[in-house]
Design an enzyme around this catalytic site. Structure first.
Site, PDB file in Angstrom:
ATOM      1  N   LYS A  34       0.886  -1.250   0.056  1.00  0.00           N
ATOM      2  CA  LYS A  34       0.000  -0.153   0.128  1.00  0.00           C
ATOM      3  C   LYS A  34       0.958   1.195   0.079  1.00  0.00           C
ATOM      4  O   LYS A  34       1.788   1.437   0.900  1.00  0.00           O
ATOM      5  CB  LYS A  34      -0.801  -0.123   1.286  1.00  0.00           C
ATOM      6  N   GLY A  48      -4.391  17.981 -27.238  1.00  0.00           N
ATOM      7  CA  GLY A  48      -4.916  19.364 -27.894  1.00  0.00           C
ATOM      8  C   GLY A  48      -5.266  20.274 -26.709  1.00  0.00           C
ATOM      9  O   GLY A  48      -5.028  21.492 -26.798  1.00  0.00           O
ATOM     10  N   SER A 147      -4.078  10.554 -28.703  1.00  0.00           N
ATOM     11  CA  SER A 147      -4.439   9.497 -29.129  1.00  0.00           C
ATOM     12  C   SER A 147      -5.833   9.467 -29.433  1.00  0.00           C
ATOM     13  O   SER A 147      -6.756  10.258 -29.253  1.00  0.00           O
ATOM     14  CB  SER A 147      -4.412   8.347 -28.171  1.00  0.00           C
ATOM     15  N   LYS A 191       4.219  16.522 -36.671  1.00  0.00           N
ATOM     16  CA  LYS A 191       5.160  16.570 -35.420  1.00  0.00           C
ATOM     17  C   LYS A 191       5.237  15.137 -34.745  1.00  0.00           C
ATOM     18  O   LYS A 191       4.679  15.043 -33.679  1.00  0.00           O
ATOM     19  CB  LYS A 191       4.888  17.809 -34.251  1.00  0.00           C
ATOM     20  N   LEU A 231      13.388  15.178 -31.038  1.00  0.00           N
ATOM     21  CA  LEU A 231      14.347  14.359 -30.477  1.00  0.00           C
ATOM     22  C   LEU A 231      14.463  14.363 -29.048  1.00  0.00           C
ATOM     23  O   LEU A 231      15.676  13.915 -28.652  1.00  0.00           O
ATOM     24  CB  LEU A 231      15.727  14.682 -31.194  1.00  0.00           C
ATOM     25  N   SER A 256       9.376  16.579 -15.156  1.00  0.00           N
ATOM     26  CA  SER A 256       8.139  15.948 -15.630  1.00  0.00           C
ATOM     27  C   SER A 256       7.920  16.228 -17.012  1.00  0.00           C
ATOM     28  O   SER A 256       7.929  17.184 -17.595  1.00  0.00           O
ATOM     29  CB  SER A 256       6.955  16.210 -15.237  1.00  0.00           C
ATOM     30  N   ASP A 262       3.528  18.477 -26.243  1.00  0.00           N
ATOM     31  CA  ASP A 262       2.395  19.457 -26.494  1.00  0.00           C
ATOM     32  C   ASP A 262       2.699  20.924 -26.339  1.00  0.00           C
ATOM     33  O   ASP A 262       2.147  21.733 -27.182  1.00  0.00           O
ATOM     34  CB  ASP A 262       1.296  18.946 -25.515  1.00  0.00           C
ATOM     35  N   ALA A 299       0.921  20.828 -15.626  1.00  0.00           N
ATOM     36  CA  ALA A 299       0.830  22.257 -15.494  1.00  0.00           C
ATOM     37  C   ALA A 299       1.373  22.941 -16.671  1.00  0.00           C
ATOM     38  O   ALA A 299       2.553  22.334 -17.138  1.00  0.00           O
ATOM     39  CB  ALA A 299       1.318  22.935 -14.223  1.00  0.00           C
TER      40      ALA A 299
END
Length: 324
Positions: A34, A48, A147, A191, A231, A256, A262, A299
């Site tokens: 856990k 998007g 996707s 892209k 790349l 991250s 995007d 974010a």
């Protein structure tokens, strides 16, 4: 339509498989144990949606179109609206998916758990295309990213490309798998990552020359006018039928990577709305992608970080092409 002619135009994004992104931290990830996690961070996610969010942060006029269902879909809309992003959610019968990212503090490793999303009916797919046609009917850059959810045919993005051709909108596409393989025409800029490009052409693409050749192969088929191959930590390639340019990355601390691609697409689209040449717009995309690594969870990057890093981007190096 060229990059100069879209100066000042708004950006309309389409996200067929949005997600409520949940990010948390824990000390160590063990199987069967856990895991005690920190409080979760909730962000609206999906290709998007991320593009529209970043474009809005960078000062462009952007509208996000996406199917939304259940409490997760409602929360995405509330979060985007609270950030001032213009939205057009399309109500669906299924529930919008959630995606979970767990950061392991002891190793700085990141674990991502991505659910498939709800199945969209044909009527819901048609409604998405109708909303897109209306929103982009005058002077728009359309960005479709992410996707395709269950129930949506692999040629759906070709349908989007056809709509954009009919209404005179410039179309930027960032997708993978079947959605990428079934594109045959109508894309202004594509892209893919190296992995996505490799999967599309079915070759290893271990060298830069092989990557450029694969991109030119897609251009030769009529799939796209321009291809930007991301790349990752080493930068990007901009490929046309007659030229190729290498863009070095901007060094930033590791963070991250969720949504960095995007952010790159958003930066490119925003640069085009400013009337910039494509090479300069790609530099803004690289800066935005790097700035995204400096923010938590999914974010969006900040305008301040993006503009600061843009000043550090270098002009691309033109690569000599060998025909045949």
């Amino acid at each position: 339509m060229n990059e100069r002619s879209v100066a000042g135009h708004r950006i309309v994004t389409l996200t067929m498989n949005p997600a409520l992104d949940i990010t948390t931290n824990t000390d160590v990830v063990h199987s069967t144990d856990k895991l005690r996690c920190a409080a979760g961070r909730y962000d609206p996610g999906g290709g998007g949606i991320n593009v529209a969010h970043v474009a809005d942060v960078l000062g462009a006029s952007a509208t996000a179109i996406y199917p939304a269902g259940g409490s997760a879909g409602d929360m995405i809309t509330r979060l985007l609206t609270a950030e001032g992003v213009s939205v057009h959610p399309i109500h669906i019968g299924g529930s919008t998916r959630e995606s979970i990212t767990v950061n392991e503090r002891s190793t700085d490793r990141q674990f991502r758990f991505v659910l498939p999303g709800p199945e969209l009916t044909l009527a819901e797919q048609t409604e998405c295309l109708l909303h897109l046609r209306r929103a982009a009917s005058s002077s728009a850059i359309v960005v479709a990213s992410g996707s395709l959810p269950p129930g949506v045919p692999p040629d759906f993005y070709q349908q989007v490309a056809t709509v954009c051709q009919e209404i005179g909108a410039l179309f930027i596409l960032d997708t993978s798998g079947g959605g990428l393989k079934h594109i045959s025409s109508g894309v202004f800029l594509l892209k893919p990552s190296v992995r996505e490009l490799r999967e599309c052409v079915g070759r290893e693409l271990a060298t830069e020359s092989e990557q450029i050749a694969a991109a030119r192969e897609l251009i030769g088929r009529g799939c796209a006018h321009y291809i930007v191959v991301s790349l990752g930590a080493t930068g990007a390639l901009l490929v046309t039928s007659a030229s190729a340019h290498r863009f070095p990355a901007v060094p930033v601390p590791p963070g991250s990577g969720v949504g960095a691609g995007d952010a790159m697409v958003a930066g490119i689209a925003v640069g085009l709305t400013r009337g910039w040449p494509l090479t300069k717009a790609v530099r803004l995309g690289i800066a935005a992608g790097a700035a995204k690594l400096l923010t938590p969870g999914t974010a969006p990057c900040t305008r301040e970080d993006t503009e600061r890093l843009f000043e550090l981007t270098e002009n691309p190096v033109e690569i000599e092409l060998v025909n045949g």
